[in-house]
Design a protein around this motif. Structure first.
Motif, PDB file in Angstrom:
ATOM      1  N   ALA A  82      -6.184   8.918  -5.805  1.00 39.68           N
ATOM      2  CA  ALA A  82      -5.483   8.109  -4.706  1.00 39.68           C
ATOM      3  C   ALA A  82      -6.312   6.548  -4.521  1.00 39.68           C
ATOM      4  N   THR A  83      -6.227   5.848  -5.511  1.00 43.96           N
ATOM      5  CA  THR A  83      -6.611   5.097  -5.412  1.00 43.96           C
ATOM      6  C   THR A  83      -5.838   3.845  -6.240  1.00 43.96           C
ATOM      7  N   LYS A  84      -5.131   4.659  -6.972  1.00 42.61           N
ATOM      8  CA  LYS A  84      -4.164   4.557  -7.840  1.00 42.61           C
ATOM      9  C   LYS A  84      -2.637   3.146  -7.455  1.00 42.61           C
ATOM     10  N   VAL A  85      -2.954   2.656  -7.694  1.00 44.22           N
ATOM     11  CA  VAL A  85      -2.045   1.442  -7.223  1.00 44.22           C
ATOM     12  C   VAL A  85       0.206   1.680  -8.130  1.00 44.22           C
ATOM     13  N   ASP A  86       1.190   2.101  -7.552  1.00 45.61           N
ATOM     14  CA  ASP A  86       1.855   1.976  -8.507  1.00 45.61           C
ATOM     15  C   ASP A  86       2.803   0.800  -8.004  1.00 45.61           C
ATOM     16  N   GLY A  87       3.582   0.425  -8.778  1.00 46.31           N
ATOM     17  CA  GLY A  87       5.200  -0.175  -8.598  1.00 46.31           C
ATOM     18  C   GLY A  87       4.070  -1.799  -9.702  1.00 46.31           C
ATOM     19  N   CYS A  88       2.808  -1.322 -10.499  1.00 49.60           N
ATOM     20  CA  CYS A  88       2.189  -2.526 -11.263  1.00 49.60           C
ATOM     21  C   CYS A  88       2.070  -2.144 -12.871  1.00 49.60           C
ATOM     22  N   ALA A  89       2.427  -3.095 -13.398  1.00 49.46           N
ATOM     23  CA  ALA A  89       2.973  -2.706 -15.169  1.00 49.46           C
ATOM     24  C   ALA A  89       1.622  -2.369 -15.557  1.00 49.46           C
ATOM     25  N   SER A  90       0.400  -2.805 -15.280  1.00 49.33           N
ATOM     26  CA  SER A  90      -0.799  -2.584 -15.577  1.00 49.33           C
ATOM     27  C   SER A  90      -1.397  -1.673 -14.703  1.00 49.33           C
ATOM     28  N   GLN A  91      -2.153  -0.875 -15.414  1.00 49.03           N
ATOM     29  CA  GLN A  91      -3.031   0.460 -14.287  1.00 49.03           C
ATOM     30  C   GLN A  91      -3.719  -0.073 -13.818  1.00 49.03           C
ATOM     31  N   VAL A  92      -3.498  -0.201 -12.304  1.00 47.69           N
ATOM     32  CA  VAL A  92      -4.315  -0.881 -11.012  1.00 47.69           C
ATOM     33  C   VAL A  92      -5.548   0.412 -10.514  1.00 47.69           C
TER      34      VAL A  92
END
Length: 136
Positions: free
Chosen positions: A44-54
């Motif tokens: 739920a807190t993970k941001v999709d669209g980033c090359a790294s884990q965010v």
């Protein structure tokens, strides 16, 4: 429209002429952040669209917007720190009025980030805006 904390970063960048030194400064801002609790690193807190884990964990208390975040990439963690300076402490409605792209251009970040990092930055900004909009 930027917060006082973000204006301090803008002032710092005015004195740092070399882009590599600016890059290091962004990384140092990230290193100075408290790590995000592992219990908050969930889908739920993970941001999709980033090359790294965010991960971005938003909290709204009394109409005031704040978020914490973390990344497995040093420069991205620094970008999270910059976004914290831009948004944390604003009223939720004010978050939606911030032109983050224009504010980041003041730092010269847009022209020096890879396309993957730029996409990730846009994804983080979009997540912040969506979360603020959903809470109004």
């Amino acid at each position: 429209m930027a917060t006082e904390a973000f204006e301090e970063i803008v002032e710092d960048f005015e004195f740092i002429e070399d882009w590599e030194d600016r890059y290091r400064h962004v990384i140092e801002l990230g290193k100075a952040m408290d790590p995000l609790d592992d219990a908050l690193k969930v889908p739920a807190t993970k941001v999709d669209g980033c090359a790294s884990q965010v991960w971005l964990h938003v909290q709204i208390d009394g109409g005031v917007f704040r978020f914490d975040g973390d990344s497995d990439a040093m420069i991205v963690k620094g970008l999270i720190a910059v976004l914290q300076k831009l948004y944390n402490g604003l009223a939720v409605a004010e978050v939606l009025k911030v032109d983050a792209r224009a504010e980041m251009e003041r730092l010269g970040l847009n022209e020096h980030l890879s396309s993957q990092r730029s996409n990730g930055l846009r994804a983080m900004i979009e997540r912040i805006r969506e979360t603020a909009a959903a809470s109004i």
